[in-house]
Design an enzyme around this catalytic site. Structure first.
Site, PDB file in Angstrom:
ATOM      1  N   GLY A 183      91.062  16.317  67.377  1.00  0.00           N
ATOM      2  CA  GLY A 183      90.382  17.470  67.890  1.00  0.00           C
ATOM      3  C   GLY A 183      90.326  18.413  66.738  1.00  0.00           C
ATOM      4  O   GLY A 183      90.044  18.328  65.771  1.00  0.00           O
ATOM      5  N   SER A 184      90.392  19.788  67.245  1.00  0.00           N
ATOM      6  CA  SER A 184      90.137  20.673  66.493  1.00  0.00           C
ATOM      7  C   SER A 184      90.716  20.957  65.140  1.00  0.00           C
ATOM      8  O   SER A 184      90.400  21.777  64.327  1.00  0.00           O
ATOM      9  CB  SER A 184      89.943  22.163  67.278  1.00  0.00           C
ATOM     10  OG  SER A 184      89.127  21.845  68.199  1.00  0.00           O
ATOM     11  N   THR A 185      92.083  20.509  65.104  1.00  0.00           N
ATOM     12  CA  THR A 185      92.623  20.657  63.770  1.00  0.00           C
ATOM     13  C   THR A 185      91.865  20.208  62.581  1.00  0.00           C
ATOM     14  O   THR A 185      92.130  20.284  61.349  1.00  0.00           O
ATOM     15  CB  THR A 185      94.028  19.945  63.704  1.00  0.00           C
ATOM     16  OG1 THR A 185      93.862  18.468  64.352  1.00  0.00           O
ATOM     17  CG2 THR A 185      94.882  20.578  64.868  1.00  0.00           C
TER      18      THR A 185
END
Ligand code: 59J
Length: 579
Positions: free
Chosen positions: A291-293
């Protein structure tokens, strides 16, 4: 007058003497034959029937943490075995034996009767040498002792997944015990003994080969950090009613793994607690969509393209973006319609990231991800490590280019994630990961241009320090940097996503003025009440990073600006729970 018989029958006398001579020489020949000509062969044959070689177990090497704290220790134990056939001769001593073994007399005698035709059974394994001697002193016919070693793990469940364990025969089965079995095992020796036909030991002749002890192995792990990580992860999992979790701490300059913990865990000293779910070293064998990492990695590609700088703006209004029949959505829409690149990270805007990705193209993002080790082995050399999957950019269409740029469509491990962030933290230089304490400086590869890495470090510090940022990740007295992520879990068996199952992530490093440590926190399926990475995993990062910097005596780089608890509490939480 008497006549000598011989004289009377001279031929007969000569025959007798001749026969005797033949017989004597035959016997002499046989003696020479046995004693000289065949001696070697016959001795070997005889010895083979009475001389035995029994193995002398080798002392298995010690496993320690980086400061010499013992993590796996071999202690001498006595194992008692019996020859039930021989034991039938001394039944009168069985009750005393049962008493000394602490076993039920009836059960023991039933067992010995039932196995009366056997020549080897274990009576009890792994007694202390003193306990074993008490039993051997009873001199029960057919009962023998062998010296063995037993592995003991002083830190128990705190280092279980790292260190692993050995089987009953002292061979590595999991973890470091398996990966470095040859180094640790040593070479068993040999002792020559003489046994009678029944197999009873008559004489200990000599040690023909000394056992060669295994070698000590110093891990990169710092037991103090391992305890700290274990405690904070376990607390967070309890508080959030989560299913599982992992936490990895890495030294960004040396590539050393300083702590690697998973919850649930198990006690390697007690095999009964070993259930499969608890034995998984999730940090290296569980793959997930990050995801956003991934956004900071995609940002390195944007900055490298020369087309973007952190203050360049992107229109994200109205928080959705239609790609064919596919809709990209932002969860947090409170921000204005325009965000700069740092704002895209602070707000974790999927729409903004996708627009940047369309501009620079999938190939640049793919290479940025590949350069920091995603889709590849970390080089840790740990049994069972997974590589996940980074699909080739040639297979990315427009929707994939978007979703990959914000972390979906690829799968990675927690270990790969910490490795990638360590590269950003180490000014773009990636070093191979190791679980062994290393004295020689590693060979680093410039995976991200230094200037780009430093820019992203600053952006990620903003993600934490901006008033709208992930304040729960802050560390008193230090500047730190990082990114949260909340990813819907893929529904098993389908191509879709779970409605109510999430993975809460946080990846970061510090202190930002000269980054030393990277930390990744993964919390699997936190309770429905709160599940955002910024809510669930960021506080764990904060506590563990804070403890790490203190334990490692890192000079604070943010003493003046340390916010008080009141100031921290006063920062308004962004609607949607990121806070
Ligand atoms: C999300 C996703 C799923 C996969 C969405 C999280 C996508 C997506 C298809 C809805 C919760 C939620 C490929 S949110 O990580 O955007 O960490 O503090 O799971 O977007 O397109 O109810 N993270 N998370 N998305 N999927 N597909 C934010 C964001 C992120 C936060 C908060 C709020 C998602 C700021 C996530 C955090 O940055």
């Amino acid at each position: 007058m008497m006549k000598l018989e011989g004289a009377l029958y001279p031929w007969r006398f000569r025959v007798v003497v001749g026969l005797l001579a033949v017989m004597v020489s035959a016997i002499c020949w046989r003696i020479v034959d046995l004693q000289v000509v065949d001696h070697k062969f016959l001795k070997e044959q005889g010895d083979a029937r009475s001389v035995r070689h029994i193995p002398i177990p080798a002392h298995r090497g010690l496993i320690t943490d980086r400061n010499g704290e013992p993590l796996a220790v071999s202690t001498p134990v006595t194992t008692l075995w019996a020859n039930p056939k021989e034991m039938q001769l001394g039944k009168d001593k069985w009750p005393a034996l049962a008493a000394a073994l602490g076993q039920d007399a009836k059960l023991l005698s039933d067992r010995l009767e039932a196995q009366a035709d056997k020549e080897f059974i274990y009576l009890v394994r792994g007694l202390t040498p003193e306990q074993g001697q008490v039993v051997l002193d009873l001199k029960v016919p057919g009962v023998y002792g062998i010296e063995e070693f037993r592995r003991f793990y002083p830190a128990g469940d705190v280092t279980a997944h790292m260190v692993g364990f050995t089987d009953l025969d002292d061979h590595g089965r999991e973890g470091v015990e398996l990966a470095y079995d040859d180094w640790l095992a040593g070479v068993p020796g040999k002792r020559q003994v003489i046994k009678d036909r029944r197999g009873r030991l008559i004489k200990d002749v000599q040690v023909t080969k000394n056992a060669k002890a295994g070698k000590t192995l110093a891990l990169s792990i710092d037991l103090r950090l391992q305890y700290l990580a274990t405690r904070e992860l376990r607390n967070a999992i309890q508080e959030n009613d989560a299913k599982a979790g992992s936490l990895v701490i890495m030294d960004v300059k040396t590539g050393e793994v300083l702590a690697m913990v998973n919850s649930p865990t198990y006690n390697p000293n007690n095999r009964r607690t070993m259930v499969p779910a608890a034995m998984r070293n999730r940090a290296i064998i569980d793959v997930f969509e990050p995801g956003s990492t991934m956004k900071p990695i995609s940002m390195t590609a944007a900055l490298d393209s020369g087309r973007w700088k952190p203050t360049d703006k992107v229109e994200v209004y109205p928080g959705t973006l239609q790609i064919g029949k596919y809709t990209i959505r932002d969860v947090t829409k409170t921000e204005g319609p325009i965000l700069d690149l740092t704002g895209i990270l602070i707000n974790s805007s999927n729409v903004g990231m996708s627009k940047v990705a369309f501009d620079i193209g999938g190939e640049a993002i793919f290479h940025a991800m590949q350069r920091v080790g995603l889709g590849q082995y970390t080089g840790l050399g740990f049994p069972g490590e997974r590589v996940g999957n980074l699909p080739n950019y040639r297979e990315w269409r427009k929707a994939e280019t978007a979703t990959l740029s914000y972390g979906y469509g690829l799968s990675i491990t927690a270990l790969q994630l910490v490795h990638a962030y360590a590269a950003i933290a180490n000014n773009g230089r990636i070093v191979p990961l190791t679980i062994l304490k290393s004295d020689t400086p590693p060979v680093a590869v410039q995976a991200i241009p230094e200037a780009t890495a430093k820019t992203v470090q600053g952006m990620l510090q903003q993600v934490i320090e901006d008033p709208r940022g992930v304040y729960r990740a802050r560390v008193p007295s230090y500047h730190v940097a990082g990114k949260s992520g909340t990813a819907r879990k893929t529904a098993s068996g389908t191509k879709g996503y779970e409605e109510n199952a999430y993975r809460s992530l946080f990846a970061g490093f510090g202190p930002t003025s000269n980054p030393r440590y990277a930390i990744v926190v993964v919390i699997d399926e936190p309770g429905k009440a709160g599940y955002f990475g910024g809510l669930v995993s960021a506080p764990v990062f904060s506590k563990v990073m804070s403890g790490t910097l203190r334990l490692m005596n890192i000079t604070p780089d943010n003493l003046a600006a340390t916010p008080t608890q009141e100031q921290v509490n006063a920062v308004p939480a962004v609607k949607g729970g990121r806070g």
